[in-house]
Design an enzyme around this catalytic site. Structure first.
Site: not given
Ligand code: DTR
Ligand code: CA
Ligand code: ZN
Ligand code: ZN
Length: 434
Positions: A168-169, A197
């Site tokens: 995701e990062e 998140d």
């Protein structure tokens, strides 16, 4: 004495002394009709998952980032717990920057496969640290909610699915891969994707995504019930994995406690804390287990469960003909089986492949119990077999494939207590025919 009578949902019964009981399952005022109330999620369990993720990072170069050993170790950790809890798990691989990434998908068996409620969180950290708030917090809360579904042996009307995303990062890579490879027909079955998140920030705010109104309201009503004010999440459009789902038209929602932005004085008045960053360790090496506000983690973990129970069980079964017996039948301790019966009549043909079987048994320590549905021809369908441990009461609707059974006849709920000490009784037994 209460009667076992046929009644059409919504029709006026012609039978005197009709025993009318509400849908089984406790419901809070904010719950849509028919939904079951979620259990409390023990924040100690969530914190233990965070401690385990911290240990994984420490044993793998200090992080859990995409392409590093700490990420795959995180996937293996979560998968093992879900496999042990009865989930159907899938590890999905993808490649990014020439490195293999992994998504973990876990399906809870049962529920309407054409109506999927999904909760997810990214499991990867940045390379500078363990990523405990970002996003061990969301990953641990979703994991513990999934484990709570298993402990309750929840039989939701909708199908429950959970996801832990990779990379995701690096740009929502894992969730984009999942959505992109999902056939259009499968995407349309997902009625809600809930994203978590950063939900344990040390200087927390309580933000609710304002994408899908019904999902937003589900979260808002939960926090209203706690007396905790919320704000609409304005920072996040496109900033986390819900964007991958929203971009293909799937209804999304979620929760957030803040990242590097500074809490305003008005927000300090509202939520307490300080007029500093919501998470001063965002994407830093200090994002470890001490970088968590336990109250925020607890409240948000309970909100995850509330949304899963509400959205997963909230739709009342389609109207049909209900046959119900609400006479109490005592269940002798560690002894012979007892039964509650309903006589089904006036139904043409066989029973449906998704026969809703409403069971309400008041009994401490349901791990003592074996519960079976007995069809008119004597066929046995096991509903509960000694699971649930020390949990109290069975209060849910099972879905049974009874399509091989002729509908009309005497159906029985058979209950046997097979261990000593705890006792209870059958409170109600209900069959609904389309
Ligand atoms: N992109 C997330 C952190 C983040 C920043 N703003 C929001 C809004 C809503 C959810 C998440 C975030 C990350 O660094 O993982
Ligand atoms: Ca809790
Ligand atoms: Zn991040
Ligand atoms: Zn994040």
């Amino acid at each position: 004495m209460k009667l076992s009578v046929p009644r059409r949902a919504g029709a006026v019964a012609a039978v005197a002394a009709l025993a009318v009981t509400g849908l089984t399952g406790a419901t809070a005022s904010a719950e849509p009709s028919g939904a079951l109330a979620a259990p409390d999620i023990p924040v100690a369990n969530v914190k233990q998952h965070l401690a385990d993720l911290q240990s994984i990072a420490a044993a793998n170069g200090g992080n859990r980032a995409h392409g590093r050993t700490g990420y795959k170790a995180s996937i293996d950790f979560v998968k093992a717990k879900l496999d042990a809890a009865g989930y159907t798990t899938t590890v999905q691989q993808f490649t990014y920057n020439g490195t293999t990434g992994y998504n973990l998908i876990a399906d809870w068996p049962g529920g309407n496969p054409d109506q999927v409620v999904m909760a997810g969180s990214h499991l990867d950290s940045v390379s500078s640290g363990a990523g405990i708030n970002d996003n061990g917090s969301g990953s641990a809360a979703v994991l513990e909610t999934a484990l709570a579904v298993s402990r309750a042996n929840l039989q939701p009307t909708k199908h429950l699915r959970f996801g832990w995303w990779g990379a995701e990062e690096l740009g929502l890579v894992g969730s984009k891969h999942y959505v992109n490879q999902l056939p259009t027909a499968e995407r349309s079955k997902i009625s809600a994707y809930l994203n978590f998140d950063m939900i344990g920030s040390p200087n927390p705010g309580y933000f609710v995504y304002d994408d899908d109104p019904a999902i937003e309201q589900t979260f808002k009503s939960y926090f209203a019930g706690l007396g905790v004010p919320t704000e609409i999440e304005t920072e996040g459009d496109g900033r986390s994995d819900h964007a991958s789902f929203k971009n293909v038209g799937i209804p999304v929602g979620g929760l957030f406690t803040g990242a590097s932005r500074v809490k305003t004085s008005a927000q300090v008045q509202k939520w307490g804390g300080t007029a500093t960053a919501f998470d001063r360790c965002y994407h830093s090496s200090c994002d470890n287990t001490s970088n968590i506000n336990d109250t925020a983690l607890d409240r948000n973990s309970d909100a995850v469960a509330h949304a899963i129970w509400t959205l997963g069980t909230g739709s009342t079964p389609p109207p049909g003909t209900v046959f119900e017996n609400t006479a109490d039948v005592s269940v002798p301790d560690n002894s012979t089986a007892v039964t509650s019966s309903v006589t089904v009549s006036g139904i043409t043909g066989n029973a449906p492949s998704s026969l809703p079987v409403g069971v309400n048994i008041v009994h401490t320590y349901i791990g003592d119990l074996v519960v079976d549905l007995i069809a008119p021809d004597g066929s046995v369908y096991n509903l509960h077999n000694r699971s649930g441990g020390s949990a109290d009461n069975i209060n849910q609707t099972y879905t049974v494939n009874a399509s091989s059974e002729v509908a009309n006849g005497v159906w029985k709920l058979r209950v046997q207590d097979k261990a000593s000490i705890d006792t209870g009784y059958i409170n109600s037994f209900k069959l609904t025919f389309p």
